[in-house]
Enzyme design. Structure first.
Site, mmCIF file in Angstrom:
data_model
loop_
_atom_site.group_PDB
_atom_site.id
_atom_site.type_symbol
_atom_site.label_atom_id
_atom_site.label_comp_id
_atom_site.label_asym_id
_atom_site.label_seq_id
_atom_site.Cartn_x
_atom_site.Cartn_y
_atom_site.Cartn_z
ATOM 1 N N ARG A 118 0.857 -1.178 0.000
ATOM 2 C CA ARG A 118 0.000 0.000 0.000
ATOM 3 C C ARG A 118 0.899 1.235 0.000
ATOM 4 O O ARG A 118 1.895 1.291 0.736
ATOM 5 C CB ARG A 118 -0.906 0.024 1.238
ATOM 6 C CG ARG A 118 -2.095 -0.919 1.149
ATOM 7 C CD ARG A 118 -3.123 -0.494 0.096
ATOM 8 N NE ARG A 118 -4.297 -1.336 0.036
ATOM 9 C CZ ARG A 118 -4.454 -2.366 -0.797
ATOM 10 N NH1 ARG A 118 -3.498 -2.698 -1.643
ATOM 11 N NH2 ARG A 118 -5.578 -3.066 -0.798
ATOM 12 N N HIS B 266 -1.147 0.283 -10.108
ATOM 13 C CA HIS B 266 -1.729 -0.693 -9.171
ATOM 14 C C HIS B 266 -2.238 -1.935 -9.918
ATOM 15 O O HIS B 266 -3.425 -2.267 -9.872
ATOM 16 C CB HIS B 266 -2.850 -0.056 -8.333
ATOM 17 C CG HIS B 266 -3.158 -0.809 -7.070
ATOM 18 N ND1 HIS B 266 -3.544 -0.196 -5.903
ATOM 19 C CD2 HIS B 266 -3.143 -2.133 -6.786
ATOM 20 C CE1 HIS B 266 -3.761 -1.104 -4.966
ATOM 21 N NE2 HIS B 266 -3.514 -2.296 -5.489
ATOM 22 N N GLU C 165 -4.045 7.445 -5.299
ATOM 23 C CA GLU C 165 -4.276 6.694 -6.541
ATOM 24 C C GLU C 165 -5.603 7.112 -7.138
ATOM 25 O O GLU C 165 -6.570 7.274 -6.395
ATOM 26 C CB GLU C 165 -4.278 5.185 -6.260
ATOM 27 C CG GLU C 165 -2.913 4.693 -5.791
ATOM 28 C CD GLU C 165 -2.877 3.195 -5.478
ATOM 29 O OE1 GLU C 165 -3.855 2.493 -5.803
ATOM 30 O OE2 GLU C 165 -1.879 2.734 -4.920
HETATM 31 C C1 8YV Z 1 -6.738 -4.829 -6.134
HETATM 32 C C2 8YV Z 1 -5.323 -5.053 -4.015
HETATM 33 O O1 8YV Z 1 -6.071 -3.950 -6.952
HETATM 34 O O2 8YV Z 1 -6.329 -7.028 -3.260
HETATM 35 C C3 8YV Z 1 -5.825 -5.951 -2.959
HETATM 36 O O3 8YV Z 1 -5.709 -5.589 -1.779
HETATM 37 O O4 8YV Z 1 -4.715 -4.082 -3.763
HETATM 38 C C4 8YV Z 1 -5.587 -5.404 -5.421
HETATM 39 O O5 8YV Z 1 -5.499 -6.748 -5.651
HETATM 40 C C5 8YV Z 1 -7.792 -3.906 -5.681
HETATM 41 O O6 8YV Z 1 -8.207 -4.073 -4.413
HETATM 42 C C6 8YV Z 1 -8.942 -3.886 -6.690
HETATM 43 O O7 8YV Z 1 -9.851 -4.950 -6.559
#
Ligand code: 8YV
Length: 324
Positions: A237, A285, A266
């Protein structure tokens, strides 16, 4: 009567159909303040929500008095106020296993592309700059046999250790809340404190969730302890790293380069100084963003919601103490 749910991320057709078989579904485009107001009635009757992104805190919960389950299409859940969910008895379901290998691939891609300057030199080729045999100004640094430091040894850290150690002959150092036996036995990973990790890693790979404890864990002081030749990789993160301090470290040669999939804000603002630094690989991301894995995450999220609202929860629950 079928339970009502709000879906705030679109799903592949077959998964949407499966959701419709179990629930009365209201689909909206994201958990925005505007949508909360516009679809107030749907939230007022929702027993479940499914999607990703958006803040789920006590303010949100006040608008969803019947909510019993939140199912996120992600492993990370820093956008949920878990204490507030616990107080209300709302289960939080996530997708912790399906994306492990894909995110580890992304991290390895960042290691390789930062070290070998893949993006930068490919752009130079496209710009027509490859006119003669290349010289040192196109060279990168080696990856194989260098020390790979992992900050946060969870499932993704372990999958990264496997790639780096078995594939690239890299010694593995790691720091985590506790020792990880499998990492030590299978990939000869050496546990160390954060200071040692910072000082000794050639590649410092961050794979931590965002919590109060990890917010800005890597700042000016920590970056100063790294080798000037070191590369920082962050695919956990963004706010785990103090981005302003990182920008300064990259500009001033405190560290060599960075490969980043996550940012404090983001999408990354177009005027971010990170984008004008040649020693930065910035990705949007994409950690889990393959067709196969995003389908798998959506499927797990649907199964999680069905289990939690109509069946029995056996896995993927962030607050299983509520089940007792
Ligand atoms: C996804 C992420 O980009 O799972 C996570 O925590 O950061 C990513 O796999 C995001 O949450 C979109 O679904």
């Amino acid at each position: 009567m079928k339970p009502s749910v709000v879906l705030y991320k679109s799903l592949p057709d077959d998964l949407r159909q499966r959701l419709d078989e179990h629930f009365t579904v209201t689909e909206i485009n994201g958990l925005t303040a505007e949508n909360l107001e516009k679809h107030a009635e749907a939230f007022a009757s929702a027993e479940g929500i499914l999607g990703s992104g958006g803040k789920v805190d006590s303010e949100f919960l006040a608008k969803a008095p019947k909510l019993r389950v939140a199912s996120t299409v992600s492993v990370g859940y820093d956008n949920f106020d878990v204490d507030a969910l616990n107080q209300r008895g709302v289960l939080l379901m996530h997708t912790p296993t399906v994306l492990t290998e894909t995110v580890a691939d992304t991290m390895m891609a960042l290691v390789l592309s930062s070290a070998r300057r893949v993006v930068e030199v490919a752009e130079r080729v496209k710009a027509g700059e490859w006119q003669s045999n290349i010289g040192p100004d196109w060279f990168g640094i080696d990856v194989h046999h260098k020390k790979l430091g992992i900050l946060g040894m969870g499932r993704i850290g372990l999958a990264l250790a496997q790639r780096a150690h078995l594939g690239f002959s890299m010694p593995i150092l790691y720091n985590a809340r506790k020792h990880h036996d499998a990492a030590e036995q299978r990939f000869d990973a050496q546990y160390c404190d954060l200071d040692t990790l910072l000082k000794e890693s050639d590649f410092l790979c961050i794979s931590l969730p965002l919590t109060e404890q990890t917010h800005h864990l890597i700042g000016r002081e920590q970056l100063a302890k790294m080798k000037p030749s070191a590369v920082l990789i962050n695919a956990g993160r963004g706010p785990v790293v103090d981005e302003q301090a990182l920008i300064e470290a990259l500009k001033d040669g405190i560290i060599h380069a960075a490969g980043l999939d996550v940012f404090e804000q983001e999408p990354l603002p177009a005027d971010s100084p990170l984008l004008s630094l040649p020693n930065v690989v910035a990705l949007p991301h994409i950690g889990s963003a393959t067709h196969e894995t995003r389908y798998g995450m959506a499927k797990d999220a649907v199964d999680n919601l069905i289990a939690a609202l109509t069946g029995k929860v056996e896995k993927n629950c962030v607050n299983p103490q509520l089940l007792k």
